[in-house]
Scaffold this motif. Structure first.
Motif, mmCIF file in Angstrom:
data_model
loop_
_atom_site.group_PDB
_atom_site.id
_atom_site.type_symbol
_atom_site.label_atom_id
_atom_site.label_comp_id
_atom_site.label_asym_id
_atom_site.label_seq_id
_atom_site.Cartn_x
_atom_site.Cartn_y
_atom_site.Cartn_z
ATOM 1 N N MET A 1 -2.827 -6.174 -5.713
ATOM 2 C CA MET A 1 -3.727 -5.756 -6.786
ATOM 3 C C MET A 1 -5.017 -5.162 -6.230
ATOM 4 S SD MET A 1 -3.145 -9.032 -9.308
ATOM 5 C CE MET A 1 -4.253 -8.467 -10.595
ATOM 6 N N CYS A 2 -5.525 -5.742 -5.130
ATOM 7 C CA CYS A 2 -6.770 -5.240 -4.540
ATOM 8 C C CYS A 2 -6.553 -3.927 -3.794
ATOM 9 C CB CYS A 2 -7.357 -6.272 -3.583
ATOM 10 S SG CYS A 2 -7.963 -7.774 -4.380
ATOM 11 N N ALA A 3 -5.387 -3.756 -3.161
ATOM 12 C CA ALA A 3 -5.131 -2.561 -2.364
ATOM 13 C C ALA A 3 -4.620 -1.392 -3.195
ATOM 14 C CB ALA A 3 -4.128 -2.878 -1.263
ATOM 15 N N GLY A 4 -4.282 -1.616 -4.456
ATOM 16 C CA GLY A 4 -3.722 -0.570 -5.299
ATOM 17 C C GLY A 4 -4.777 0.314 -5.945
ATOM 18 N N PRO A 5 -4.336 1.282 -6.722
ATOM 19 C CA PRO A 5 -5.260 2.236 -7.355
ATOM 20 C C PRO A 5 -6.175 1.615 -8.406
ATOM 21 C CG PRO A 5 -3.003 2.567 -8.129
ATOM 22 C CD PRO A 5 -2.929 1.598 -7.012
ATOM 23 N N ASP A 6 -5.867 0.409 -8.876
ATOM 24 C CA ASP A 6 -6.760 -0.239 -9.835
ATOM 25 C C ASP A 6 -8.126 -0.541 -9.233
ATOM 26 O OD1 ASP A 6 -4.855 -0.201 -11.807
ATOM 27 O OD2 ASP A 6 -4.109 -2.213 -11.374
ATOM 28 N N SER A 7 -8.200 -0.567 -7.895
ATOM 29 C CA SER A 7 -9.479 -0.810 -7.226
ATOM 30 C C SER A 7 -10.230 0.472 -6.903
ATOM 31 C CB SER A 7 -9.244 -1.597 -5.922
ATOM 32 O OG SER A 7 -8.759 -2.878 -6.197
ATOM 33 N N GLY A 8 -9.829 1.572 -7.519
ATOM 34 C CA GLY A 8 -10.539 2.834 -7.330
ATOM 35 C C GLY A 8 -9.711 3.831 -6.548
ATOM 36 N N ALA A 9 -10.091 5.102 -6.688
ATOM 37 C CA ALA A 9 -9.355 6.174 -6.012
ATOM 38 C C ALA A 9 -9.672 6.232 -4.519
ATOM 39 C CB ALA A 9 -9.672 7.520 -6.668
ATOM 40 N N HIS A 10 -10.859 5.809 -4.126
ATOM 41 C CA HIS A 10 -11.269 5.870 -2.726
ATOM 42 C C HIS A 10 -10.730 4.655 -1.986
ATOM 43 C CE1 HIS A 10 -13.681 6.278 0.870
ATOM 44 N NE2 HIS A 10 -14.158 7.441 0.432
ATOM 45 N N ARG A 11 -9.758 4.887 -1.078
ATOM 46 C CA ARG A 11 -9.115 3.780 -0.380
ATOM 47 C C ARG A 11 -10.084 3.021 0.517
ATOM 48 N NH1 ARG A 11 -6.163 3.169 4.218
ATOM 49 N NH2 ARG A 11 -6.598 5.304 4.811
ATOM 50 N N LEU B 1 6.263 -16.997 6.167
ATOM 51 C CA LEU B 1 7.298 -16.027 5.815
ATOM 52 C C LEU B 1 7.250 -15.593 4.359
ATOM 53 C CD1 LEU B 1 10.360 -17.393 7.821
ATOM 54 C CD2 LEU B 1 8.693 -15.665 8.470
ATOM 55 N N SER B 2 6.585 -16.353 3.491
ATOM 56 C CA SER B 2 6.528 -15.941 2.084
ATOM 57 C C SER B 2 5.166 -15.376 1.697
ATOM 58 C CB SER B 2 6.868 -17.124 1.166
ATOM 59 O OG SER B 2 5.869 -18.126 1.237
ATOM 60 N N GLN B 3 4.152 -15.543 2.543
ATOM 61 C CA GLN B 3 2.825 -15.029 2.203
ATOM 62 C C GLN B 3 2.235 -14.168 3.316
ATOM 63 O OE1 GLN B 3 1.313 -18.653 -0.718
ATOM 64 N NE2 GLN B 3 -0.174 -17.469 0.392
ATOM 65 N N ASN B 4 2.062 -14.726 4.507
ATOM 66 C CA ASN B 4 1.364 -13.990 5.554
ATOM 67 C C ASN B 4 2.111 -12.729 5.981
ATOM 68 O OD1 ASN B 4 -0.830 -15.749 5.714
ATOM 69 N ND2 ASN B 4 0.200 -17.089 7.154
ATOM 70 N N ALA B 5 3.387 -12.863 6.311
ATOM 71 C CA ALA B 5 4.152 -11.707 6.781
ATOM 72 C C ALA B 5 4.292 -10.633 5.707
ATOM 73 C CB ALA B 5 5.521 -12.167 7.291
ATOM 74 N N PRO B 6 4.678 -10.963 4.448
ATOM 75 C CA PRO B 6 4.759 -9.909 3.426
ATOM 76 C C PRO B 6 3.413 -9.244 3.133
ATOM 77 C CG PRO B 6 5.941 -11.850 2.700
ATOM 78 C CD PRO B 6 5.173 -12.243 3.917
ATOM 79 N N ALA B 7 2.326 -10.023 3.136
ATOM 80 C CA ALA B 7 1.013 -9.439 2.843
ATOM 81 C C ALA B 7 0.586 -8.461 3.933
ATOM 82 C CB ALA B 7 -0.026 -10.550 2.685
ATOM 83 N N LEU B 8 0.834 -8.806 5.198
ATOM 84 C CA LEU B 8 0.498 -7.891 6.287
ATOM 85 C C LEU B 8 1.325 -6.611 6.189
ATOM 86 C CD1 LEU B 8 0.227 -10.448 9.235
ATOM 87 C CD2 LEU B 8 -1.642 -9.116 8.240
ATOM 88 N N GLY B 9 2.609 -6.751 5.876
ATOM 89 C CA GLY B 9 3.443 -5.558 5.694
ATOM 90 C C GLY B 9 2.988 -4.709 4.520
ATOM 91 N N LEU B 10 2.575 -5.360 3.443
ATOM 92 C CA LEU B 10 2.100 -4.617 2.265
ATOM 93 C C LEU B 10 0.830 -3.827 2.592
ATOM 94 C CD1 LEU B 10 2.040 -5.818 -1.338
ATOM 95 C CD2 LEU B 10 -0.114 -5.092 -0.373
ATOM 96 N N LEU B 11 -0.089 -4.447 3.327
ATOM 97 C CA LEU B 11 -1.321 -3.746 3.685
ATOM 98 C C LEU B 11 -1.036 -2.559 4.597
ATOM 99 C CD1 LEU B 11 -3.677 -6.809 4.235
ATOM 100 C CD2 LEU B 11 -3.820 -5.121 2.399
ATOM 101 N N ARG B 12 -0.088 -2.717 5.525
ATOM 102 C CA ARG B 12 0.280 -1.590 6.377
ATOM 103 C C ARG B 12 0.895 -0.476 5.548
ATOM 104 N NH1 ARG B 12 2.647 -5.706 9.743
ATOM 105 N NH2 ARG B 12 1.188 -6.345 11.374
ATOM 106 N N ALA B 13 1.684 -0.839 4.536
ATOM 107 C CA ALA B 13 2.283 0.179 3.671
ATOM 108 C C ALA B 13 1.231 0.951 2.888
ATOM 109 C CB ALA B 13 3.275 -0.482 2.700
ATOM 110 N N HIS B 14 0.078 0.328 2.612
ATOM 111 C CA HIS B 14 -1.016 1.008 1.921
ATOM 112 C C HIS B 14 -1.949 1.736 2.875
ATOM 113 C CE1 HIS B 14 0.154 -1.378 -1.602
ATOM 114 N NE2 HIS B 14 -0.571 -0.556 -2.310
#
Length: 413
Positions: free
Chosen positions: A284-294, A234-247
């Motif tokens: 940090m990996c899914a954000g724009p710091d990792s480049g403009a190409h998603r 509930l503090s790592q797996n679920a939020p990380a999956l939701g964050l990736l879907r948001a990206h």
């Protein structure tokens, strides 16, 4: 000739396009590992690990984090970053010495990893976890982190040296570059402590992991394994999956949970903490710091996983310097590493409680039960806190359906 120049320009452009995810992956891998390794060492000390067992556990942990991150990122072309469970480490630190030593702790790690893998196969288990209110889980985590975060503060008041320069370095660097705050504080801790530093390099030897025989028992399952599983999910797996879907990434829970659960089970035989998706490094990996190409950002998580493997293999060099630090210094650095997690848990708890009196009772009861250290029928305070929070939550829902809210809404106060 013109064709050769065109090919060279295309090659240079492709190299530049892959440069940003690779460099950001290096930054994420190094800072993510170094900023939380003092907390993991404090957790292994609480689990009863000896120095050689800690070095072996850190080495295997690097493999358990890095290999799944590389495999998942390459196979699914998503920045799936894997890290050790910060919440699980905080639980161990707050739990104190584990009855039965490292073997009993390894049994709890093994069972928590098995539950994670089963949750990837059993959808009803995932749905049941989703019914746990976010406020209850965050309140439990916040209550667990109160003591580890406050203990170095009391030590700092009684003896400012050497904790004060560590804290000042952390504050200054955090204002400039947040990811480097804890690594710089750790470097200052090694610098101000005469017993640590370059003298440990001369005695470096490659880690030689030895397998343990985990000990499974009912007390460890209820008081340690179940809270470790719930906190990691509930503090790592679920939020990380939701964050990736948001990206915009299609993150499939089943392979992720199966892979991280299997890695946690394998690491348990070497005394390793469980692993799971890392929310902060995934952001940090899914954000724009990792480049403009998603479509290329998955490389950042893969490179970060490679860094974790390399740093794990170098545990024989890193761990002796940290083990040479006094306990209060390690506690100070670990508290600084936990502070952002603690503030996030407090913020989530407050957001849940702010919805109204009905919603605030369950998080408040969970937080208070953890802080007072109540333990019933052999279960630890974390398990009792979740039980108290869920009892309040479901009792309120039942009374709300029956229309008997007058006693809970405080209308007579």
């Amino acid at each position: 000739m013109a064709g050769a120049r065109t090919v060279s320009r295309v090659g240079a452009g492709a190299l530049r396009a892959w440069c940003r995810p690779v460099t950001n992956g290096l930054l994420v891998g190094i800072t993510g590992y170094v900023s939380t390794v003092p907390l993991v060492i404090a957790a292994l000390v609480a689990a009863g690990a000896q120095p050689q067992e800690m070095i072996a556990a850190l080495a295997v942990l690097g493999l358990c984090m890095g290999l799944p991150a590389m495999v998942l990122s390459i196979c699914y072309r998503s920045p799936l970053s894997v890290g050790w469970s910060t919440g699980a480490a905080a639980l161990l630190v707050a739990h104190g010495p584990v009855q039965g030593g490292l073997r009993s702790a390894a049994g709890a790690f093994l069972l928590a990893g098995l539950l994670t893998a089963l949750s990837g196969l059993c959808r009803p288990l995932v749905r049941a976890l989703r019914t746990v209110p976010a406020g209850v889980c965050s309140a439990m985590l916040a209550g667990v982190l109160v003591q580890p975060c406050l203990a170095p503060l009391w030590a700092l008041i009684g003896r400012p040296d050497p904790g004060l320069p560590i804290a000042l370095a952390w504050i200054v660097v955090r204002c400039i570059s947040r990811p480097w705050a804890v690594p710089v504080a750790l470097a200052v801790a090694v610098w101000v402590t005469p017993s640590a530093g370059l003298s440990t390099i001369t005695s470096w030897a490659p880690p030689s992991p030895g397998m343990l025989q985990p000990r499974l028992d009912l007390h460890g399952a209820v008081s340690l394994a179940l809270p470790l599983f719930v906190v990691t999910m509930l503090s790592q797996n679920a939020p990380a999956l939701g964050l990736l879907r948001a990206h915009g990434y299609r993150a499939r829970p089943r392979p992720v949970l199966l892979c991280t659960g299997a890695a946690s089970m394998a690491g348990a035989f070497f005394g390793c903490l469980g692993v799971g998706l890392a929310t902060v490094t995934a952001a940090m990996c899914a954000g724009p710091d990792s480049g403009a190409h998603r479509g290329r950002r998955w490389a950042a998580a893969g490179v970060a996983g490679l860094c974790q493997v390399v740093l794990g293999l170098a545990a024989g060099l890193i761990a002796p310097s940290l083990l040479a630090l006094p306990g209060e210094v390690v506690g100070t650095v670990a508290a600084l590493a936990l502070l952002s997690t603690f503030l996030t848990a407090i913020r989530t708890t407050a957001r849940a409680a702010w919805a109204g009196w009905d919603a605030s009772l369950a998080p408040a009861s969970t937080f208070l039960v953890v802080c007072c250290g109540a333990a019933w029928l052999g279960a630890g305070s974390t398990a009792c806190a979740v039980l108290a929070g869920l009892t309040c939550h479901h009792a309120q829902r039942y009374l709300r359906r029956r229309g008997c809210r007058a006693g809970l809404t405080g209308e007579g106060d």
